[in-house]
Design a protein around this motif. Sequence first.
Motif, PDB file in Angstrom:
ATOM      1  N   ASP A 171      40.109  27.465 -78.292  1.00  0.00           N
ATOM      2  CA  ASP A 171      40.492  26.532 -79.363  1.00  0.00           C
ATOM      3  C   ASP A 171      41.134  25.273 -78.796  1.00  0.00           C
ATOM      4  O   ASP A 171      40.954  24.184 -79.318  1.00  0.00           O
ATOM      5  N   TYR A 172      41.956  25.427 -77.756  1.00  0.00           N
ATOM      6  CA  TYR A 172      42.705  24.307 -77.182  1.00  0.00           C
ATOM      7  C   TYR A 172      42.585  24.323 -75.657  1.00  0.00           C
ATOM      8  O   TYR A 172      42.505  25.400 -75.059  1.00  0.00           O
ATOM      9  N   ILE A 173      42.629  23.125 -75.079  1.00  0.00           N
ATOM     10  CA  ILE A 173      42.603  22.997 -73.616  1.00  0.00           C
ATOM     11  C   ILE A 173      43.837  22.206 -73.182  1.00  0.00           C
ATOM     12  O   ILE A 173      44.105  21.127 -73.718  1.00  0.00           O
ATOM     13  N   VAL A 174      44.593  22.770 -72.240  1.00  0.00           N
ATOM     14  CA  VAL A 174      45.750  22.047 -71.689  1.00  0.00           C
ATOM     15  C   VAL A 174      45.512  21.883 -70.189  1.00  0.00           C
ATOM     16  O   VAL A 174      45.308  22.875 -69.482  1.00  0.00           O
ATOM     17  N   VAL A 175      45.499  20.643 -69.705  1.00  0.00           N
ATOM     18  CA  VAL A 175      45.393  20.396 -68.259  1.00  0.00           C
ATOM     19  C   VAL A 175      46.816  20.360 -67.708  1.00  0.00           C
ATOM     20  O   VAL A 175      47.628  19.531 -68.118  1.00  0.00           O
ATOM     21  N   ASN A 176      47.111  21.306 -66.829  1.00  0.00           N
ATOM     22  CA  ASN A 176      48.493  21.469 -66.364  1.00  0.00           C
ATOM     23  C   ASN A 176      48.830  20.527 -65.202  1.00  0.00           C
ATOM     24  O   ASN A 176      48.902  20.942 -64.053  1.00  0.00           O
ATOM     25  N   ARG A 177      49.081  19.257 -65.555  1.00  0.00           N
ATOM     26  CA  ARG A 177      49.475  18.277 -64.526  1.00  0.00           C
ATOM     27  C   ARG A 177      50.964  18.366 -64.261  1.00  0.00           C
ATOM     28  O   ARG A 177      51.445  18.138 -63.176  1.00  0.00           O
ATOM     29  N   ASP A 178      51.691  18.694 -65.321  1.00  0.00           N
ATOM     30  CA  ASP A 178      53.148  18.724 -65.236  1.00  0.00           C
ATOM     31  C   ASP A 178      53.612  19.902 -66.095  1.00  0.00           C
ATOM     32  O   ASP A 178      53.235  20.006 -67.258  1.00  0.00           O
ATOM     33  N   ILE A 179      54.389  20.792 -65.487  1.00  0.00           N
ATOM     34  CA  ILE A 179      54.683  22.052 -66.165  1.00  0.00           C
ATOM     35  C   ILE A 179      55.446  21.844 -67.479  1.00  0.00           C
ATOM     36  O   ILE A 179      55.140  22.466 -68.488  1.00  0.00           O
ATOM     37  N   GLU A 180      56.418  20.929 -67.458  1.00  0.00           N
ATOM     38  CA  GLU A 180      57.202  20.708 -68.684  1.00  0.00           C
ATOM     39  C   GLU A 180      56.348  20.144 -69.810  1.00  0.00           C
ATOM     40  O   GLU A 180      56.476  20.549 -70.970  1.00  0.00           O
ATOM     41  N   ALA A 181      55.470  19.218 -69.464  1.00  0.00           N
ATOM     42  CA  ALA A 181      54.580  18.635 -70.472  1.00  0.00           C
ATOM     43  C   ALA A 181      53.621  19.707 -71.007  1.00  0.00           C
ATOM     44  O   ALA A 181      53.331  19.752 -72.215  1.00  0.00           O
ATOM     45  N   SER A 182      53.168  20.595 -70.133  1.00  0.00           N
ATOM     46  CA  SER A 182      52.248  21.650 -70.576  1.00  0.00           C
ATOM     47  C   SER A 182      52.944  22.637 -71.500  1.00  0.00           C
ATOM     48  O   SER A 182      52.380  23.075 -72.498  1.00  0.00           O
ATOM     49  N   VAL A 183      54.194  22.979 -71.156  1.00  0.00           N
ATOM     50  CA  VAL A 183      54.960  23.884 -72.031  1.00  0.00           C
ATOM     51  C   VAL A 183      55.137  23.222 -73.393  1.00  0.00           C
ATOM     52  O   VAL A 183      54.955  23.862 -74.437  1.00  0.00           O
ATOM     53  N   VAL A 186      51.900  23.477 -75.372  1.00  0.00           N
ATOM     54  CA  VAL A 186      51.656  24.821 -75.902  1.00  0.00           C
ATOM     55  C   VAL A 186      52.599  25.097 -77.084  1.00  0.00           C
ATOM     56  O   VAL A 186      52.203  25.677 -78.096  1.00  0.00           O
ATOM     57  N   ARG A 187      53.828  24.645 -76.965  1.00  0.00           N
ATOM     58  CA  ARG A 187      54.796  24.783 -78.061  1.00  0.00           C
ATOM     59  C   ARG A 187      54.303  24.062 -79.322  1.00  0.00           C
ATOM     60  O   ARG A 187      54.424  24.570 -80.436  1.00  0.00           O
ATOM     61  N   ALA A 188      53.770  22.864 -79.118  1.00  0.00           N
ATOM     62  CA  ALA A 188      53.279  22.075 -80.255  1.00  0.00           C
ATOM     63  C   ALA A 188      52.112  22.803 -80.941  1.00  0.00           C
ATOM     64  O   ALA A 188      52.038  22.851 -82.172  1.00  0.00           O
ATOM     65  N   ILE A 189      51.235  23.386 -80.143  1.00  0.00           N
ATOM     66  CA  ILE A 189      50.104  24.148 -80.701  1.00  0.00           C
ATOM     67  C   ILE A 189      50.635  25.319 -81.519  1.00  0.00           C
ATOM     68  O   ILE A 189      50.224  25.569 -82.654  1.00  0.00           O
ATOM     69  N   LEU A 190      51.603  26.036 -80.921  1.00  0.00           N
ATOM     70  CA  LEU A 190      52.173  27.205 -81.591  1.00  0.00           C
ATOM     71  C   LEU A 190      52.850  26.803 -82.908  1.00  0.00           C
ATOM     72  O   LEU A 190      52.641  27.443 -83.951  1.00  0.00           O
ATOM     73  N   ASP A 191      53.643  25.737 -82.870  1.00  0.00           N
ATOM     74  CA  ASP A 191      54.329  25.279 -84.083  1.00  0.00           C
ATOM     75  C   ASP A 191      53.327  24.942 -85.181  1.00  0.00           C
ATOM     76  O   ASP A 191      53.500  25.317 -86.339  1.00  0.00           O
TER      77      ASP A 191
END
Length: 213
Positions: A171-183, A186-191
């Motif tokens: 459903d969603y793709i996150v490119v993990n360039r920066d761990i904090e931004a990726s977290v 993922v939080r935004a998707i969950l919310d």
Amino acid sequence: MTTPTQATQRRGLMLVLSSPSGAGKTTISRALLEADAQIAMSVSVTTRAPRPGEVDGRDYHFVSVERFQDMIEGCQLLEHARVFDNYYGTPRGPVNDVLSGGRDVLFDIDWQGTQQMAQNARDDLVSIFILPPSVEELERRLKARAQDSAEVVAKRMAKASDEISHWAEYDYIVVNRDIEASVASVRAILDAERLRRFRQVGLIDFVKRLRRE
Ligand code: 5GP
């Protein structure tokens, strides 16, 4: 009387994170779990040997191949797959317990398991694929772990390409360039997914009362 909190109670969701090994999925999962008591990690069963530092019952339930087969035959696994030379599976009972309590479950499983979950519980499933920023970075992260032998690292690099080929099934793709931004992503998707209309149980009655019907 129903309070607004009860009115916005929701059905728990199943959040799947998949990625090739070394893309940062474990770090993202830990950060999510630490920040949010409404989400619980599904602890898989596996036939592979524990790595140094892994704890039975926390990282995995480490079981024999015989025990694993028994669990399949007893319908105790929600999904299961062979990954590399080992078997992995998701115990059904704990997932049902968490969901029925209105909390969410986080899964660190591969594309095979995600496909099975999508077939069995599409409405409750939210799937995210984590991509590494580059192949060089993926290799660097795999080597930095140094928990696996060089042979295993090479095998995992080859497998990474296989795993990545399934990105479009998510459903969603996150490119993990920066761990904090990726977290944060993922939080935004969950919310957002928690707010999906069909996940908010009791909304019809709540709105009726708002409209004094
Ligand atoms: P590792 O051996 O590095 O912990 O995990 C190897 C792969 O197996 C990872 O891609 C991980 O997501 C996947 N995996 C872990 N647990 C499960 C499970 O219960 N089911 C499935 N299908 N894959 C799993």
